[in-house]
Motif scaffolding. Structure first.
Motif, PDB file in Angstrom:
ATOM      1  N   ALA A  91       0.842  -1.211   0.000  1.00 20.07           N
ATOM      2  CA  ALA A  91       0.000   0.000   0.000  1.00 20.07           C
ATOM      3  C   ALA A  91       0.870   1.251   0.000  1.00 20.07           C
ATOM      4  CB  ALA A  91      -0.937  -0.002   1.202  1.00 20.07           C
ATOM      5  N   GLN A  92       1.975   1.217   0.719  1.00 14.87           N
ATOM      6  CA  GLN A  92       2.897   2.355   0.723  1.00 14.87           C
ATOM      7  C   GLN A  92       3.429   2.598  -0.688  1.00 14.87           C
ATOM      8  OE1 GLN A  92       5.944   2.113   3.842  1.00 14.87           O
ATOM      9  NE2 GLN A  92       4.535   0.810   5.007  1.00 14.87           N
ATOM     10  N   ASN A  93       3.741   1.509  -1.390  1.00 16.96           N
ATOM     11  CA  ASN A  93       4.237   1.636  -2.764  1.00 16.96           C
ATOM     12  C   ASN A  93       3.152   2.175  -3.693  1.00 16.96           C
ATOM     13  OD1 ASN A  93       6.712   0.643  -1.943  1.00 16.96           O
ATOM     14  ND2 ASN A  93       6.270  -1.446  -2.589  1.00 16.96           N
ATOM     15  N   PHE A  94       1.927   1.661  -3.559  1.00 18.09           N
ATOM     16  CA  PHE A  94       0.822   2.149  -4.393  1.00 18.09           C
ATOM     17  C   PHE A  94       0.595   3.642  -4.183  1.00 18.09           C
ATOM     18  CE2 PHE A  94      -1.260  -2.271  -4.025  1.00 18.09           C
ATOM     19  CZ  PHE A  94      -0.669  -2.710  -5.192  1.00 18.09           C
ATOM     20  N   LEU A  95       0.596   4.066  -2.920  1.00 21.15           N
ATOM     21  CA  LEU A  95       0.241   5.446  -2.586  1.00 21.15           C
ATOM     22  C   LEU A  95       1.427   6.400  -2.586  1.00 21.15           C
ATOM     23  CD1 LEU A  95      -2.168   4.584   0.364  1.00 21.15           C
ATOM     24  CD2 LEU A  95      -2.786   5.145  -1.989  1.00 21.15           C
ATOM     25  N   ASN A  96       2.635   5.841  -2.720  1.00 19.65           N
ATOM     26  CA  ASN A  96       3.854   6.632  -2.709  1.00 19.65           C
ATOM     27  C   ASN A  96       3.997   7.443  -1.419  1.00 19.65           C
ATOM     28  OD1 ASN A  96       6.290   7.394  -3.861  1.00 19.65           O
ATOM     29  ND2 ASN A  96       5.422   9.245  -4.782  1.00 19.65           N
ATOM     30  N   VAL A  97       3.726   6.772  -0.280  1.00 15.53           N
ATOM     31  CA  VAL A  97       3.892   7.390   1.038  1.00 15.53           C
ATOM     32  C   VAL A  97       4.605   6.397   1.943  1.00 15.53           C
ATOM     33  CG1 VAL A  97       1.821   8.825   0.893  1.00 15.53           C
ATOM     34  CG2 VAL A  97       1.663   6.579   1.922  1.00 15.53           C
ATOM     35  N   ASP A 156     -12.511  -5.268  11.426  1.00 17.00           N
ATOM     36  CA  ASP A 156     -11.439  -5.956  12.142  1.00 17.00           C
ATOM     37  C   ASP A 156     -12.112  -6.953  13.089  1.00 17.00           C
ATOM     38  OD1 ASP A 156      -9.413  -6.748  13.911  1.00 17.00           O
ATOM     39  OD2 ASP A 156      -8.361  -4.842  13.718  1.00 17.00           O
ATOM     40  N   PRO A 157     -11.763  -8.235  13.006  1.00 15.60           N
ATOM     41  CA  PRO A 157     -12.435  -9.214  13.861  1.00 15.60           C
ATOM     42  C   PRO A 157     -12.176  -8.994  15.356  1.00 15.60           C
ATOM     43  CG  PRO A 157     -10.682 -10.254  12.587  1.00 15.60           C
ATOM     44  CD  PRO A 157     -10.795  -8.838  12.118  1.00 15.60           C
ATOM     45  N   ARG A 158     -11.126  -8.271  15.676  1.00 13.17           N
ATOM     46  CA  ARG A 158     -10.819  -8.009  17.082  1.00 13.17           C
ATOM     47  C   ARG A 158     -11.586  -6.817  17.626  1.00 13.17           C
ATOM     48  NH1 ARG A 158      -4.740  -7.172  15.984  1.00 13.17           N
ATOM     49  NH2 ARG A 158      -5.795  -6.212  14.262  1.00 13.17           N
ATOM     50  N   GLU A 159     -11.964  -5.900  16.729  1.00  7.19           N
ATOM     51  CA  GLU A 159     -12.646  -4.672  17.156  1.00  7.19           C
ATOM     52  C   GLU A 159     -13.446  -4.138  15.972  1.00  7.19           C
ATOM     53  OE1 GLU A 159     -11.314  -0.407  19.041  1.00  7.19           O
ATOM     54  OE2 GLU A 159      -9.915  -2.078  19.168  1.00  7.19           O
ATOM     55  N   VAL A 160     -14.760  -4.254  16.039  1.00  9.15           N
ATOM     56  CA  VAL A 160     -15.640  -3.958  14.910  1.00  9.15           C
ATOM     57  C   VAL A 160     -15.519  -2.513  14.433  1.00  9.15           C
ATOM     58  CG1 VAL A 160     -18.047  -3.978  14.139  1.00  9.15           C
ATOM     59  CG2 VAL A 160     -17.221  -5.749  15.661  1.00  9.15           C
ATOM     60  N   GLU A 161     -15.199  -1.579  15.317  1.00  7.67           N
ATOM     61  CA  GLU A 161     -15.099  -0.173  14.900  1.00  7.67           C
ATOM     62  C   GLU A 161     -13.907   0.062  13.977  1.00  7.67           C
ATOM     63  OE1 GLU A 161     -15.273  -0.855  18.326  1.00  7.67           O
ATOM     64  OE2 GLU A 161     -17.426  -0.538  18.435  1.00  7.67           O
ATOM     65  N   ARG A 162     -12.911  -0.802  14.059  1.00  6.02           N
ATOM     66  CA  ARG A 162     -11.751  -0.674  13.180  1.00  6.02           C
ATOM     67  C   ARG A 162     -12.082  -1.297  11.832  1.00  6.02           C
ATOM     68  NH1 ARG A 162      -6.602  -3.015  15.968  1.00  6.02           N
ATOM     69  NH2 ARG A 162      -5.649  -1.940  14.236  1.00  6.02           N
ATOM     70  N   LYS A 163     -11.547  -0.718  10.770  1.00  7.52           N
ATOM     71  CA  LYS A 163     -11.798  -1.221   9.422  1.00  7.52           C
ATOM     72  C   LYS A 163     -10.480  -1.621   8.771  1.00  7.52           C
ATOM     73  CE  LYS A 163     -16.171  -0.161   9.614  1.00  7.52           C
ATOM     74  NZ  LYS A 163     -17.059  -1.191  10.081  1.00  7.52           N
ATOM     75  N   ILE A 164     -10.552  -2.691   7.993  1.00 12.07           N
ATOM     76  CA  ILE A 164      -9.400  -3.149   7.217  1.00 12.07           C
ATOM     77  C   ILE A 164      -9.733  -2.921   5.746  1.00 12.07           C
ATOM     78  CG2 ILE A 164      -7.891  -5.083   6.653  1.00 12.07           C
ATOM     79  CD1 ILE A 164      -8.723  -6.350   9.331  1.00 12.07           C
ATOM     80  N   PHE A 165      -8.897  -2.152   5.086  1.00 13.11           N
ATOM     81  CA  PHE A 165      -9.072  -1.853   3.668  1.00 13.11           C
ATOM     82  C   PHE A 165      -8.083  -2.723   2.883  1.00 13.11           C
ATOM     83  CE2 PHE A 165     -10.374   1.882   5.961  1.00 13.11           C
ATOM     84  CZ  PHE A 165     -11.461   2.373   5.265  1.00 13.11           C
ATOM     85  N   TYR A 166      -8.613  -3.542   1.997  1.00 11.77           N
ATOM     86  CA  TYR A 166      -7.781  -4.354   1.113  1.00 11.77           C
ATOM     87  C   TYR A 166      -7.776  -3.672  -0.242  1.00 11.77           C
ATOM     88  CZ  TYR A 166      -8.280  -7.938   4.688  1.00 11.77           C
ATOM     89  OH  TYR A 166      -8.255  -8.619   5.878  1.00 11.77           O
ATOM     90  N   LEU A 167      -6.581  -3.355  -0.743  1.00  4.34           N
ATOM     91  CA  LEU A 167      -6.441  -2.673  -2.030  1.00  4.34           C
ATOM     92  C   LEU A 167      -5.899  -3.678  -3.044  1.00  4.34           C
ATOM     93  CD1 LEU A 167      -5.776  -0.516   0.381  1.00  4.34           C
ATOM     94  CD2 LEU A 167      -5.268   0.955  -1.518  1.00  4.34           C
ATOM     95  N   TYR A 168      -6.769  -4.084  -3.973  1.00  2.17           N
ATOM     96  CA  TYR A 168      -6.382  -5.038  -5.007  1.00  2.17           C
ATOM     97  C   TYR A 168      -6.024  -4.278  -6.267  1.00  2.17           C
ATOM     98  CZ  TYR A 168      -8.815  -8.360  -1.959  1.00  2.17           C
ATOM     99  OH  TYR A 168      -9.217  -9.121  -0.903  1.00  2.17           O
ATOM    100  N   ASP A 169      -4.799  -4.489  -6.754  1.00  2.00           N
ATOM    101  CA  ASP A 169      -4.364  -3.844  -7.992  1.00  2.00           C
ATOM    102  C   ASP A 169      -4.868  -4.680  -9.167  1.00  2.00           C
ATOM    103  OD1 ASP A 169      -3.122  -2.543 -10.036  1.00  2.00           O
ATOM    104  OD2 ASP A 169      -1.068  -3.026  -9.400  1.00  2.00           O
ATOM    105  N   VAL A 170      -5.805  -4.128  -9.898  1.00  2.00           N
ATOM    106  CA  VAL A 170      -6.359  -4.841 -11.064  1.00  2.00           C
ATOM    107  C   VAL A 170      -5.990  -4.103 -12.353  1.00  2.00           C
ATOM    108  CG1 VAL A 170      -8.244  -5.949  -9.790  1.00  2.00           C
ATOM    109  CG2 VAL A 170      -8.602  -3.684 -10.786  1.00  2.00           C
ATOM    110  N   SER A 171      -4.939  -3.306 -12.310  1.00  2.00           N
ATOM    111  CA  SER A 171      -4.527  -2.509 -13.477  1.00  2.00           C
ATOM    112  C   SER A 171      -4.235  -3.397 -14.672  1.00  2.00           C
ATOM    113  CB  SER A 171      -3.291  -1.682 -13.148  1.00  2.00           C
ATOM    114  OG  SER A 171      -3.566  -0.785 -12.121  1.00  2.00           O
ATOM    115  N   GLU A 172      -3.527  -4.492 -14.463  1.00  2.00           N
ATOM    116  CA  GLU A 172      -3.134  -5.366 -15.578  1.00  2.00           C
ATOM    117  C   GLU A 172      -4.343  -6.133 -16.118  1.00  2.00           C
ATOM    118  OE1 GLU A 172       0.176  -7.796 -14.516  1.00  2.00           O
ATOM    119  OE2 GLU A 172       1.319  -6.105 -13.796  1.00  2.00           O
TER     120      GLU A 172
END
Length: 173
Positions: A91-97, A156-172
Motif C-alpha cells: 500500500a505504501q508503494n501504491f500510494l507513494n507514502v 477488524d475481527p478483534r474490534e468492529v469499529e476498526r476497518k481493514i481496507f484491502y487494495l487489489y491492484d487490477v490494473s493489468e
C-alpha cells in the motif's frame, strides 16, 4: 529481696516469652521467604515462556507481513475515527507514502480518490459484513501514476469499529 526475686522471675518469664515469640517469628519469616523464592522462580519461568511467545509472535507477524507484501495486496487499517494505524508495504508503494506519513492520517485524505469513490466506500463499509462488495476505484498518485484498484472493506475481527481496507491492484487485468 522477695520483691527483687519476684521481679527477676517476671523478667525471666518475659525473656522466655520473647525468645519463644522470636523463634516463632523466625520460623514464619523462613517459611514466607521460601514461598517468595518459589514465587520468584515461578515468575522467572513465566517470564521466559512469555519472552519465547513474544519472539514467536514477532516471527509470525514478520512472516505475515512478508507474505502480504509478496502478494502485492495493499492493506490499510483504520481506527474508529478513520485514522490509519497500519499501512502495508504494498500500500505504501501504491500510494507513494511512507508508513510514518500514513499513520495517523485519515484514510479519506490518504487515499487519492474522488469524493464519489470515497462516498461509495463509506456506503459499502456501513453495510453488514456479508453484503459488502469490492468497490472499483482509480488511484491517482501525485507523480502521475494511476492504478485501477478494487477496495474491499472488512471489519477488524478483534474490534468492529476498526476497518481493514484491502487494495487489489487490477490494473493489468
Amino acid at each position: 529481696f522477695a520483691f527483687a526475686a519476684i521481679g527477676f522471675g517476671f523478667y525471666r518469664l518475659r525473656v522466655r516469652g520473647l525468645r519463644r515469640r522470636a523463634f516463632e517469628l523466625e520460623a514464619k519469616v523462613a517459611e514466607r521467604t521460601s514461598e517468595v523464592e518459589a514465587q520468584k522462580t515461578q515468575l522467572t519461568e513465566n517470564n521466559e515462556k512469555l519472552d519465547a511467545l513474544n519472539r514467536q509472535m514477532g516471527r509470525a507477524n514478520d512472516d505475515m507481513l512478508s507474505v502480504l507484501n509478496q502478494l502485492r495486496l495493499g492493506v490499510a487499517i483504520s481506527e474508529k475515527g478513520g485514522a490509519v494505524s497500519f499501512l502495508s508495504q504494498a500500500a505504501q508503494n501504491f500510494l507513494n507514502v511512507s508508513e510514518h506519513e500514513a499513520v495517523g492520517a485519515d484514510w479519506t485524505k490518504l487515499l487519492p480518490l474522488t469524493e464519489e469513490e470515497k462516498a461509495r466506500i463509506k456506503f459499502v463499509s456501513a453495510l453488514p459484513q456479508k453484503q459488502r462488495s469490492r468497490v472499483p476505484v482509480q488511484l491517482r498518485i501525485e507523480d502521475g501514476r494511476r492504478y485501477q484498484m478494487e477496495i474491499e472493506v472488512q471489519d477488524d475481527p478483534r474490534e468492529v469499529e476498526r476497518k481493514i481496507f484491502y487494495l487489489y491492484d487490477v490494473s493489468e487485468i
